[in-house]
Enzyme design. Structure first.
Site, PDB file in Angstrom:
ATOM      1  N   LEU A  44       3.396   6.880  -1.893  1.00 23.30           N
ATOM      2  CA  LEU A  44       3.018   6.341  -0.591  1.00 23.30           C
ATOM      3  C   LEU A  44       4.081   5.337  -0.168  1.00 23.30           C
ATOM      4  O   LEU A  44       4.855   4.859  -0.998  1.00 23.30           O
ATOM      5  CB  LEU A  44       1.655   5.656  -0.674  1.00 23.30           C
ATOM      6  CG  LEU A  44       0.471   6.544  -1.038  1.00 23.30           C
ATOM      7  CD1 LEU A  44      -0.765   5.695  -1.326  1.00 23.30           C
ATOM      8  CD2 LEU A  44       0.181   7.541   0.077  1.00 23.30           C
ATOM      9  N   SER A  45       4.086   4.967   1.105  1.00 25.11           N
ATOM     10  CA  SER A  45       5.110   4.027   1.549  1.00 25.11           C
ATOM     11  C   SER A  45       4.982   2.696   0.820  1.00 25.11           C
ATOM     12  O   SER A  45       5.984   2.030   0.573  1.00 25.11           O
ATOM     13  CB  SER A  45       5.046   3.820   3.062  1.00 25.11           C
ATOM     14  OG  SER A  45       3.798   3.295   3.452  1.00 25.11           O
ATOM     15  N   GLU A  46       3.747   2.291   0.455  1.00 26.36           N
ATOM     16  CA  GLU A  46       3.566   1.043  -0.292  1.00 26.36           C
ATOM     17  C   GLU A  46       2.397   1.147  -1.262  1.00 26.36           C
ATOM     18  O   GLU A  46       1.366   1.756  -0.952  1.00 26.36           O
ATOM     19  CB  GLU A  46       3.281  -0.141   0.653  1.00 26.36           C
ATOM     20  CG  GLU A  46       4.368  -0.430   1.660  1.00 26.36           C
ATOM     21  CD  GLU A  46       5.577  -1.128   1.086  1.00 26.36           C
ATOM     22  OE1 GLU A  46       5.529  -1.555  -0.088  1.00 26.36           O
ATOM     23  OE2 GLU A  46       6.576  -1.262   1.825  1.00 26.36           O
ATOM     24  N   THR A  47       2.579   0.531  -2.417  1.00 26.67           N
ATOM     25  CA  THR A  47       1.490   0.263  -3.357  1.00 26.67           C
ATOM     26  C   THR A  47       1.432  -1.245  -3.552  1.00 26.67           C
ATOM     27  O   THR A  47       2.446  -1.871  -3.874  1.00 26.67           O
ATOM     28  CB  THR A  47       1.712   0.964  -4.705  1.00 26.67           C
ATOM     29  OG1 THR A  47       1.698   2.389  -4.499  1.00 26.67           O
ATOM     30  CG2 THR A  47       0.622   0.592  -5.702  1.00 26.67           C
TER      31      THR A  47
END
Length: 260
Positions: A44-47
């Site tokens: 994902l784009s961010e965790t």
């Protein structure tokens, strides 16, 4: 080790909208390499990872490729998890981060981030960015982490066709593309291939630059914005001098466990 993981669509009123982020509560930090591998596995784009802190929580954010200094949608997603699933009882959450103290408060159905505003400097359009899109930008600005390109209208932003190699050559974390809108105050898209995110669906941190710029251009401190990516998301904005407020909704997509 087993950890609970939440996937939340941030800046969204329904699932499959906004920007998905993974959120993982911890008691203590894992090794950096493990957190980076989890983010890469999630793709994902961010965790976001967070641990308890004496004044609230300490939060960190990882793209599939790197840890970043600031992320809006994953902070919104983390706040949603705390309010919705972890029984956080106060009306405001305080996070310690690599970008200083960040707060998130509940205002009706909205979660409102309070982030430091980015300084904005006019600059010439770098040669690689002049031809990084099929439409030529009109102006260029440099912020804390990103470059911002201004275009004529919303249709320009919707119809942009990015050349990711040339965007990487800009040496910025990411490139914001923005224009005025008839339905909203402004629209944007955000491209960050250098950190493993070709196009981010909705980017809270980019609005630390967008809000001060458009507040000055439109002579108003409260604005409604739309990031016109494929998934799309609506952002409620307020300019507060050296800070900005970035508001939106969030919804849980799934809750699961990771085991390694």
């Amino acid at each position: 080790m087993i950890f609970t993981m939440y996937q939340v669509d941030a800046f969204a009123e329904n699932v499959f909208e906004g920007n998905p982020a993974a959120v993982i509560p911890l008691e203590t930090w894992l090794d950096d390499a493990i957190m980076q591998n989890i983010a890469l596995e999630n793709n994902l784009s961010e965790t976001a990872f967070f641990i308890p802190h004496k004044t609230g929580y300490h939060i960190r954010w990882f793209t599939p490729n790197a840890e970043v200094d600031l992320c809006g949608h994953a902070t919104l997603a983390t706040s949603h998890v705390l309010f919705q699933h972890l029984n956080y009882s106060e009306n405001e959450i305080q996070f310690e981060s690599r970008s200083g103290v960040l707060t998130v408060k509940k205002e009706g159905e909205l979660l409102v981030l309070n982030f430091p505003a980015s300084k904005i400097e006019t600059q010439y359009i770098p040669p690689n960015l002049k031809t990084a899109f099929n439409i030529h930008p009109r102006k260029c600005y440099k912020g804390r982490d990103d470059i911002m390109l201004c275009f004529k209208n919303e249709d320009d932003i919707i119809n942009l066709q990015p050349n990711f190699i040339k965007i990487i050559e800009s040496n910025a974390r990411g490139v914001i593309c923005t224009a005025p809108s008839e339905k909203y105050d402004f629209v944007s898209r955000f491209f960050a291939p250098a950190v493993g995110v070709d196009e981010d669906p909705v980017t809270g941190s980019a609005h630390t630059m967008l809000i001060p710029y458009w507040a000055k251009q439109l002579n108003k401190n409260e604005l409604l914005a739309r990031q016109v990516s494929k998934r799309g998301g609506t952002i409620h904005c307020k300019h507060l001098d050296d800070r900005v407020e970035i508001g939106g909704k969030a919804i849980t997509y799934f809750i699961g466990e990771i085991n390694f």
